[in-house]
Motif scaffolding. Sequence first.
Motif, PDB file in Angstrom:
ATOM      1  N   GLU A 168      15.160  67.691  27.522  1.00 21.98           N
ATOM      2  CA  GLU A 168      14.446  66.927  26.494  1.00 21.98           C
ATOM      3  C   GLU A 168      13.663  65.774  27.106  1.00 21.98           C
ATOM      4  N   ALA A 169      14.205  65.167  28.147  1.00 23.67           N
ATOM      5  CA  ALA A 169      13.494  64.076  28.814  1.00 23.67           C
ATOM      6  C   ALA A 169      12.224  64.598  29.491  1.00 23.67           C
ATOM      7  N   ARG A 170      12.303  65.779  30.093  1.00 26.12           N
ATOM      8  CA  ARG A 170      11.109  66.354  30.737  1.00 26.12           C
ATOM      9  C   ARG A 170      10.059  66.724  29.692  1.00 26.12           C
ATOM     10  N   LEU A 171      10.485  67.199  28.540  1.00 24.54           N
ATOM     11  CA  LEU A 171       9.534  67.488  27.467  1.00 24.54           C
ATOM     12  C   LEU A 171       8.867  66.203  26.973  1.00 24.54           C
ATOM     13  N   ALA A 172       9.644  65.113  26.898  1.00 23.86           N
ATOM     14  CA  ALA A 172       9.072  63.831  26.457  1.00 23.86           C
ATOM     15  C   ALA A 172       7.963  63.368  27.394  1.00 23.86           C
ATOM     16  N   VAL A 173       8.127  63.640  28.701  1.00 23.60           N
ATOM     17  CA  VAL A 173       7.088  63.284  29.666  1.00 23.60           C
ATOM     18  C   VAL A 173       5.835  64.109  29.417  1.00 23.60           C
ATOM     19  N   ILE A 174       6.004  65.391  29.089  1.00 23.30           N
ATOM     20  CA  ILE A 174       4.854  66.262  28.816  1.00 23.30           C
ATOM     21  C   ILE A 174       4.115  65.791  27.567  1.00 23.30           C
ATOM     22  N   LEU A 175       4.858  65.378  26.526  1.00 23.39           N
ATOM     23  CA  LEU A 175       4.251  65.022  25.241  1.00 23.39           C
ATOM     24  C   LEU A 175       3.704  63.602  25.205  1.00 23.39           C
ATOM     25  N   LYS A 176       4.068  62.777  26.174  1.00 23.83           N
ATOM     26  CA  LYS A 176       3.673  61.369  26.135  1.00 23.83           C
ATOM     27  C   LYS A 176       2.160  61.173  26.006  1.00 23.83           C
ATOM     28  N   PRO A 177       1.307  61.826  26.838  1.00 25.66           N
ATOM     29  CA  PRO A 177      -0.143  61.599  26.678  1.00 25.66           C
ATOM     30  C   PRO A 177      -0.692  62.091  25.342  1.00 25.66           C
ATOM     31  N   PHE A 178      -0.123  63.158  24.768  1.00 28.00           N
ATOM     32  CA  PHE A 178      -0.600  63.661  23.477  1.00 28.00           C
ATOM     33  C   PHE A 178      -0.255  62.696  22.354  1.00 28.00           C
ATOM     34  N   ASN A 179       0.959  62.142  22.395  1.00 25.07           N
ATOM     35  CA  ASN A 179       1.365  61.217  21.339  1.00 25.07           C
ATOM     36  C   ASN A 179       0.631  59.888  21.442  1.00 25.07           C
TER      37      ASN A 179
ATOM     38  N   ALA B 151      -2.604  60.258  19.888  1.00 22.31           N
ATOM     39  CA  ALA B 151      -2.501  60.294  18.434  1.00 22.31           C
ATOM     40  C   ALA B 151      -2.288  58.902  17.846  1.00 22.31           C
ATOM     41  N   GLY B 152      -2.210  57.897  18.717  1.00 21.50           N
ATOM     42  CA  GLY B 152      -2.044  56.529  18.248  1.00 21.50           C
ATOM     43  C   GLY B 152      -0.626  56.159  17.930  1.00 21.50           C
ATOM     44  N   GLN B 153       0.337  56.993  18.326  1.00 23.39           N
ATOM     45  CA  GLN B 153       1.741  56.696  18.085  1.00 23.39           C
ATOM     46  C   GLN B 153       2.501  56.831  19.395  1.00 23.39           C
ATOM     47  N   SER B 154       2.781  55.715  19.986  1.00 23.56           N
ATOM     48  CA  SER B 154       3.520  55.740  21.246  1.00 23.56           C
ATOM     49  C   SER B 154       4.995  55.529  20.975  1.00 23.56           C
ATOM     50  N   GLN B 155       5.804  56.302  21.605  1.00 22.19           N
ATOM     51  CA  GLN B 155       7.246  56.180  21.474  1.00 22.19           C
ATOM     52  C   GLN B 155       7.859  56.173  22.858  1.00 22.19           C
ATOM     53  N   LYS B 156       8.807  55.277  23.062  1.00 18.46           N
ATOM     54  CA  LYS B 156       9.441  55.195  24.366  1.00 18.46           C
ATOM     55  C   LYS B 156      10.266  56.458  24.605  1.00 18.46           C
ATOM     56  N   PRO B 157       9.902  57.232  25.599  1.00 20.21           N
ATOM     57  CA  PRO B 157      10.678  58.455  25.848  1.00 20.21           C
ATOM     58  C   PRO B 157      12.060  58.121  26.386  1.00 20.21           C
ATOM     59  N   ILE B 158      12.996  59.018  26.143  1.00 23.35           N
ATOM     60  CA  ILE B 158      14.359  58.861  26.646  1.00 23.35           C
ATOM     61  C   ILE B 158      14.460  59.647  27.942  1.00 23.35           C
ATOM     62  N   TYR B 159      14.649  58.925  29.039  1.00 24.48           N
ATOM     63  CA  TYR B 159      14.673  59.546  30.359  1.00 24.48           C
ATOM     64  C   TYR B 159      16.084  59.681  30.880  1.00 24.48           C
ATOM     65  N   THR B 160      16.335  60.754  31.617  1.00 24.03           N
ATOM     66  CA  THR B 160      17.489  60.770  32.505  1.00 24.03           C
ATOM     67  C   THR B 160      17.064  60.114  33.818  1.00 24.03           C
ATOM     68  N   PHE B 161      18.038  59.742  34.625  1.00 24.50           N
ATOM     69  CA  PHE B 161      17.716  59.100  35.901  1.00 24.50           C
ATOM     70  C   PHE B 161      16.859  60.014  36.757  1.00 24.50           C
ATOM     71  N   ARG B 162      17.181  61.304  36.782  1.00 24.52           N
ATOM     72  CA  ARG B 162      16.426  62.249  37.601  1.00 24.52           C
ATOM     73  C   ARG B 162      14.973  62.355  37.150  1.00 24.52           C
ATOM     74  N   VAL B 163      14.763  62.498  35.845  1.00 26.77           N
ATOM     75  CA  VAL B 163      13.401  62.661  35.330  1.00 26.77           C
ATOM     76  C   VAL B 163      12.582  61.397  35.572  1.00 26.77           C
ATOM     77  N   TYR B 164      13.172  60.235  35.336  1.00 26.01           N
ATOM     78  CA  TYR B 164      12.421  58.999  35.555  1.00 26.01           C
ATOM     79  C   TYR B 164      12.078  58.825  37.035  1.00 26.01           C
ATOM     80  N   LEU B 165      13.029  59.163  37.899  1.00 25.87           N
ATOM     81  CA  LEU B 165      12.782  59.038  39.335  1.00 25.87           C
ATOM     82  C   LEU B 165      11.647  59.959  39.775  1.00 25.87           C
ATOM     83  N   GLU B 166      11.702  61.219  39.363  1.00 29.39           N
ATOM     84  CA  GLU B 166      10.746  62.218  39.840  1.00 29.39           C
ATOM     85  C   GLU B 166       9.393  62.142  39.145  1.00 29.39           C
ATOM     86  N   GLU B 167       9.400  61.811  37.852  1.00 26.70           N
ATOM     87  CA  GLU B 167       8.162  61.860  37.078  1.00 26.70           C
ATOM     88  C   GLU B 167       7.448  60.523  36.968  1.00 26.70           C
ATOM     89  N   VAL B 168       8.164  59.423  37.140  1.00 24.78           N
ATOM     90  CA  VAL B 168       7.548  58.102  36.948  1.00 24.78           C
ATOM     91  C   VAL B 168       7.643  57.256  38.217  1.00 24.78           C
TER      92      VAL B 168
END
Length: 368
Positions: free
Chosen positions: A49-60, A63-80
């Motif tokens: 779910e955290a990896r999906l949140a990273v994929i959807l972040k630019p689309f949301n 759309a003018g609605q930003s939501q703080k994604p919920i990251y696992t440590f691994r996803v935040y480390l690798e993706e951000v």
Amino acid sequence: MRRKRYQKGSVRPRKHGRQKVWVAQWWEQGQKKSKVLGRCTNMPKSEAEARLAVILKPFNEAAGQSQKPIYTFRVYLEEVFLPVVRRKWKESTRVTTEPRMTYHLLPALGDQLLQQITRDQMQSLLDQKALAASRSIVDHLRWDLNSVFKLALSDGVVPFNPAAGLFTPPCKPCSDKRVLSAAQIREALGALDVRERLIFRLGVFEGMRPSEILALQIVHVAEDSISIEQRVYKGNMDTPKGRKGRKTSRVVGLSPGTTLELALWRQSLLRSDPEAFLFPTERNTPLSRDNVWNRQMKPRLATVGLDWATFQVLRRTNASLSRKAKIDDKVAADQRGHGLGVSLEVYAISDLEQKIEAVKRLESEVIQ
């Protein structure tokens, strides 16, 4: 124009062949998109779910609605975190830091939600690592954790930085930091061939790093000095050690003996054009530090019992003997290419003779 809406998407298990995988689904420009995120056996649903949140972040955000994604440590480390810090890290920093974080931190913290990781958990991890790892490793892991959570705090992903209060626990005792004596240096020089003797001299007398020595080209060599413009680290050319974006090149003075050895070695080189390497392989690429040490230098030094005299020992010897010879600390530090604090705290080692001389002088000042 199609209306852009906030979307959460979905993550569901699907069977691909004999394996169950997590499949993410979302809408993009009116079309349904999907992506396999990983095997269910290797990835908990929270990470998927955290990896999906990273994929959807630019689309949301579009759309003018930003939501703080919920990251696992691994996803935040690798993706951000890693994509951000790679822009400021040198290649030599990246190839040592990323494997360290992947090996030590991900197995313990990777599947946990970033917001749920506590200071006690991280301190317990450091305590566990301290039982087998050196202080340097544990110190770096503490710094790594603090860096990850500082960035997460600035992104608004966590409400505070739980790693700010971490400390380095007592670690396993380090081995003695040895330095070469003058007699041992002479023995080593007598045991080495011309090329390895020159490399040894540049390390012990000129205080150069092995990555700087092996990256030298003919154009960098002057009559009584060498210009340090680059270094080679695991086959990759880079600027000299120092903060990225700052001028890190320097000029190193040569001793008379090194100047003579250098002239002797240059006579045997097949190429003398400015771009040729001073210590080339048959393909005119820089020598590998590990190869030249393990194949040529270490076996020869072993014949005189000095196979422990690694490149780090040479650098430490340069700092220690420079102080013993009463060379100005700032001049010696500039020659080696690091700060004065590092020169005194890390490299310079006082021997027993210096300590005895110090207490004799102190006693003579008190008792006339």
